[in-house]
Motif scaffolding. Sequence first.
Motif, mmCIF file in Angstrom:
data_model
loop_
_atom_site.group_PDB
_atom_site.id
_atom_site.type_symbol
_atom_site.label_atom_id
_atom_site.label_comp_id
_atom_site.label_asym_id
_atom_site.label_seq_id
_atom_site.Cartn_x
_atom_site.Cartn_y
_atom_site.Cartn_z
ATOM 1 N N GLU A 132 1.154 -1.428 0.029
ATOM 2 C CA GLU A 132 -0.276 -0.033 0.063
ATOM 3 C C GLU A 132 1.092 1.787 0.425
ATOM 4 O O GLU A 132 0.672 2.134 -1.176
ATOM 5 C CB GLU A 132 -1.079 0.205 1.457
ATOM 6 N N ARG A 133 2.308 1.960 1.065
ATOM 7 C CA ARG A 133 2.554 2.158 1.176
ATOM 8 C C ARG A 133 3.836 3.130 -0.698
ATOM 9 O O ARG A 133 3.412 3.787 -1.153
ATOM 10 C CB ARG A 133 3.517 2.519 1.804
ATOM 11 N N ARG A 134 4.039 1.601 -1.343
ATOM 12 C CA ARG A 134 4.494 1.411 -2.304
ATOM 13 C C ARG A 134 3.573 1.317 -3.653
ATOM 14 O O ARG A 134 4.297 1.615 -4.871
ATOM 15 C CB ARG A 134 5.717 -0.084 -2.207
ATOM 16 N N ASP A 135 2.114 1.874 -3.272
ATOM 17 C CA ASP A 135 0.783 1.682 -4.482
ATOM 18 C C ASP A 135 1.594 0.357 -5.548
ATOM 19 O O ASP A 135 1.115 0.475 -6.659
ATOM 20 C CB ASP A 135 1.438 3.069 -5.730
ATOM 21 N N ILE A 136 1.877 -0.513 -5.530
ATOM 22 C CA ILE A 136 2.021 -2.264 -6.139
ATOM 23 C C ILE A 136 0.324 -2.318 -5.531
ATOM 24 O O ILE A 136 0.433 -3.106 -3.968
ATOM 25 C CB ILE A 136 3.509 -3.020 -5.439
ATOM 26 N N PRO A 137 -0.183 -3.006 -7.025
ATOM 27 C CA PRO A 137 -0.940 -3.887 -5.977
ATOM 28 C C PRO A 137 -1.095 -5.065 -6.158
ATOM 29 O O PRO A 137 -0.067 -6.160 -6.329
ATOM 30 C CB PRO A 137 -1.583 -4.373 -8.590
ATOM 31 N N LEU A 138 -1.275 -5.922 -4.930
ATOM 32 C CA LEU A 138 -1.633 -6.868 -3.834
ATOM 33 C C LEU A 138 -2.652 -8.451 -4.292
ATOM 34 O O LEU A 138 -3.399 -7.574 -4.107
ATOM 35 C CB LEU A 138 -1.138 -7.341 -2.722
ATOM 36 N N LEU A 139 -2.532 -9.157 -5.085
ATOM 37 C CA LEU A 139 -2.953 -9.910 -4.885
ATOM 38 C C LEU A 139 -3.292 -11.046 -4.063
ATOM 39 O O LEU A 139 -2.312 -12.039 -4.421
ATOM 40 C CB LEU A 139 -3.688 -10.301 -6.559
ATOM 41 N N THR A 140 -4.941 -11.693 -3.477
ATOM 42 C CA THR A 140 -4.311 -12.603 -2.409
ATOM 43 C C THR A 140 -5.936 -13.282 -2.646
ATOM 44 O O THR A 140 -6.754 -13.313 -2.814
ATOM 45 C CB THR A 140 -4.217 -11.615 -1.310
ATOM 46 N N ALA B 43 2.783 -0.250 -12.015
ATOM 47 C CA ALA B 43 1.378 -0.574 -11.580
ATOM 48 C C ALA B 43 0.841 0.045 -11.191
ATOM 49 O O ALA B 43 -0.282 -0.338 -11.121
ATOM 50 C CB ALA B 43 2.509 -0.659 -9.570
ATOM 51 N N GLU B 44 0.601 1.572 -10.885
ATOM 52 C CA GLU B 44 -0.210 2.259 -11.457
ATOM 53 C C GLU B 44 -1.405 1.586 -11.817
ATOM 54 O O GLU B 44 -2.654 2.177 -11.703
ATOM 55 C CB GLU B 44 -0.370 3.414 -11.170
ATOM 56 N N ASP B 45 -1.271 1.739 -13.589
ATOM 57 C CA ASP B 45 -2.500 1.800 -14.775
ATOM 58 C C ASP B 45 -2.963 -0.050 -13.970
ATOM 59 O O ASP B 45 -3.769 0.264 -14.296
ATOM 60 C CB ASP B 45 -1.779 1.424 -15.647
#
Length: 407
Positions: free
Chosen positions: A131-139, A342-344
């Motif tokens: 979240e801090r690095r603006d990377i999507p995480l799928l879980t 990542a943002e896209d």
Amino acid sequence: MSKTSSTRGGVNRRTVLAGTAALVASPWVISSARAQAKQVNIGVIMPLSGANAQFGINSRNGIELVADEINAAGGIKALGGAKINLIVADSTSTPTTAGTVAQRLITQNDVTAILGAFASSLTIAISEVTERRDIPLLTMSFADQITGRGYKNIFQVVAKASALGKAQLDYTVAIAQAAGAKIDKIAIMYEDTAYGTAQANGLRAAAKAANIDIAMDDAYPLGITDTTPLINKLRASGAQAVFPVSYLNDSLLLIRTMRQQRITMPAIGGAAGYVIPDFEKGLGEFAEGVLSIAPANYDLAPELTERFRKRFGYFMVHEALEHAVALDVLVQAIEKAKSAKAEDVTMALRGAKFTGGWTKAMTGGAVEFDSTGLNILSVPVMVQWRKKELVTVWPKDVAKGTAEWKS
């Protein structure tokens, strides 16, 4: 087929080893398609060592299967056939280590997204970094907290734990009624982690709504070594069914102790340790007939999941299936965004519906994220151990066999 190796390409070995003792004991493993001129880096953080290692290995296998299939089919078409490059790291089974691993993976590699990390407590730790690095995480982790904090970069492909707990109770009541039985009193036992606590909340809420008495409601620490006090309390409770929520080692100990003490009441597990081959291998005949809730099951989409069995030699456990779905959805989002930034990709995932491919293996037949990142189409199923296989027995509209109920 991708190869798993100890290659440290792209990782500063000295920096990695400067971490915790657990990291030293469980060094990074990088698995990838062979280096390509064009590739999309996807981080995979799983517990490959420690108490939850088998779940992490299962999850990694599901992801590698899909990555290899996509690469063999020509890669990501919107990016000119770019290949998927998996960067796999061991979170161990400790949340503090998982957060450190995520930080280093993102710092040292240009990743589009991260997949992981099976156990809710690990995923929560990783999500604070992504979240801090603006990377999507799928879980495919369960805990309600995962998509309940207002984070913008997390996507949960399964129903949350409270919904699984509610279904665990509601489906059991329906199965008992179909067999001519009525449940008035139950027992709940759960490990005191984010997963166990959240799912127990769902069980309690469902029991209250159904006017069912909870005769026993006990938490215990993950990795419990003596379940005798719990089982003695269960015996004295007068419960008609028990709902244990736990990972593998605890599930084996609980069920084995129950059966050895000739406590034959129905046990309805909370997924995790109750729905992997090691459960049946560890319990033998004691596993037969045990029920469990699950976010998905391999017998609902054999045209897809048999490819996993053929490659790895065992049925496609739900964590492997759901991580396979997570990667498929991620690649669809990259195709949609026509970008690996990542943002896209996050924008393409948010509020979108994904169909086809591995999403057909989910109970909803597709994946659709709401504004919190939760897949609102995922519906839990009840499965039952029958001759070393898991059979979907509820709800009726998707069942592959009739539930056996012995009160």
